[in-house]
Design an enzyme around this catalytic site. Sequence first.
Site, short mmCIF file in Angstrom:
data_model
loop_
_atom_site.label_atom_id
_atom_site.label_comp_id
_atom_site.label_asym_id
_atom_site.label_seq_id
_atom_site.Cartn_x
_atom_site.Cartn_y
_atom_site.Cartn_z
N ASP A 83 28.28 -54.64 34.10
CA ASP A 83 27.60 -53.98 32.98
C ASP A 83 28.42 -54.18 31.71
OD1 ASP A 83 29.76 -52.20 33.38
OD2 ASP A 83 28.55 -50.98 34.72
N ASP A 85 29.99 -52.37 28.40
CA ASP A 85 30.30 -51.10 27.76
C ASP A 85 30.75 -51.34 26.33
OD1 ASP A 85 29.80 -49.56 30.11
OD2 ASP A 85 31.70 -50.30 30.90
N ASP A 164 42.16 -46.34 31.53
CA ASP A 164 42.95 -46.23 32.76
C ASP A 164 43.99 -47.34 32.95
OD1 ASP A 164 40.82 -47.96 33.21
OD2 ASP A 164 40.06 -46.95 35.00
#
Length: 470
Positions: A83, A85, A164
């Site tokens: 996907d 982002d 992260d």
Amino acid sequence: MFKQISRFYRKLFRSQLQPKHVAVRESSTDNLTIIPRKQHSISRQSISENALKVLYRLNKQGYEAYLVGGCVRDLLLGKRPKDFDVTTNATPEQIQKVFRNCRLVGRRFKLAHILFGKEIIEVATFRGNHENEKNPNTSKRSQNGMLLRDNVYGTIEEDAKRRDFTINSLYYSIKDFTVRDYCHGLSDLQNGIVRLIGDPETRYREDPVRMLRAIRFAAKLDLVIEKSSAEPIKHLAPLLRHIPAARLFDESLKLFQTGKGYACYQLLREYHLFGQLFPIIEKLFTPTLNKGTSSNMERIIEQVLKNTDYRIENNKGVNPAFLFSAFLWYPLNELTQNLMQESGLTYHDAFSVACSDILHEQCKTIAIPRRITSVINDIWHLQIRLSKRFGKRAFSVYEHNKFRAAYDLLELRASIEKGELLEQAKWWDEFQHSTSEVQHAMVKNLPHKPKQRKRKSVRNHRKKNGVDKA
Ligand code: ATP
Ligand code: MG
């Protein structure tokens, strides 16, 4: 063999990237490396048209807009992103004003979803530091240090540090087509390293799901978790119990049903995370003392994951109900036996009680939606019906809409247990591929139905062996 190929692929990727990666420092921020268009491989042709529309529109309205995260990482690796982002300095409310097809989602982490038919482009506002934030509507932590709300907005530099892993903190700018690297993500990507940004323990405490994500990226991209990022995982693993079971369901599908399920499983076990997701299974694992001798349960888990990976690689559909039905089959049998012994229930009653008990227990850690648990239940109950083939039974089982999944589980069990199950699986295989005439003959030719008198001993036999025989 596969590992070798993938190592080769990574080396190839590195050698492609190395000469290009002459970092150009453009900014006053010490840590920022800007890679100009000519020196990286991301082309607009490999970016989703809808993502490009979102980036351009935000830019046009005067906002900064970047592709970020997994899509930049995957594009640099020459892979097709799952996907796309986007991140921006516009707040969710401002984003909503720019796009009519926009929906704001999330409480812990507020986001804008821009909807284009089936495709959703997720747009996040740059996250900032929580240190001086006192407003509980935007920043909230639990006693364990877990971030219950992460809606403090900031600059791109702050945003980069709140992500992260370094490899997930690369930004592609639509304005000048450069890649911006604030956390040395590019060199970690080149060296095949998953490295948490900041102090690993603090970052895992903020969001324990990051431990599962470390495993997933290591398995998916064949990377190694860097030592100080790997080290705290084993002792922090129990923090996963504070994560809502619905989120862990989503994560478990990403771990097991995106093509690297077997590798994820091995890492989850190595890092003591598997038991946090499947405590019922963990209880029945072979003690480490007997390493090398795996139980039927371990073998069925390994096999179903290998089969799932194979199916995904070959663009065949996968079904979470089937996966969970195989994972939990042996714990289900164990509980059935216990219930029979402890409560004196008949096999059938014990089996039914065990089915709902096991699912109830499992849903405490991974909230498997009802539509899936009901299929798991069907697959399990059909195992008993598959063993009874006399008269019209075989035909009615065959007509059940979950027959195929149930047969697949039977085949899997047979490959593990061999013996009579192999005969059963072979019989059903032949049955499915035969004409109606042959099918009737097959049922007729089944070994004789035990006489009524003998039933008692069959029942006792069932009690001993768990599953009925034809
Ligand atoms: P993929 O989509 O291939 O599974 P991804 O890295 O894109 O991988 P997403 O869950 O789509 O993962 O998240 C997009 C980006 O958001 C990540 O790359 C990362 O920068 C950031 N992110 C996601 N989850 C977290 C988290 N728990 N903590 C910090 N940053 C996160
Ligand atoms: Mg993503």
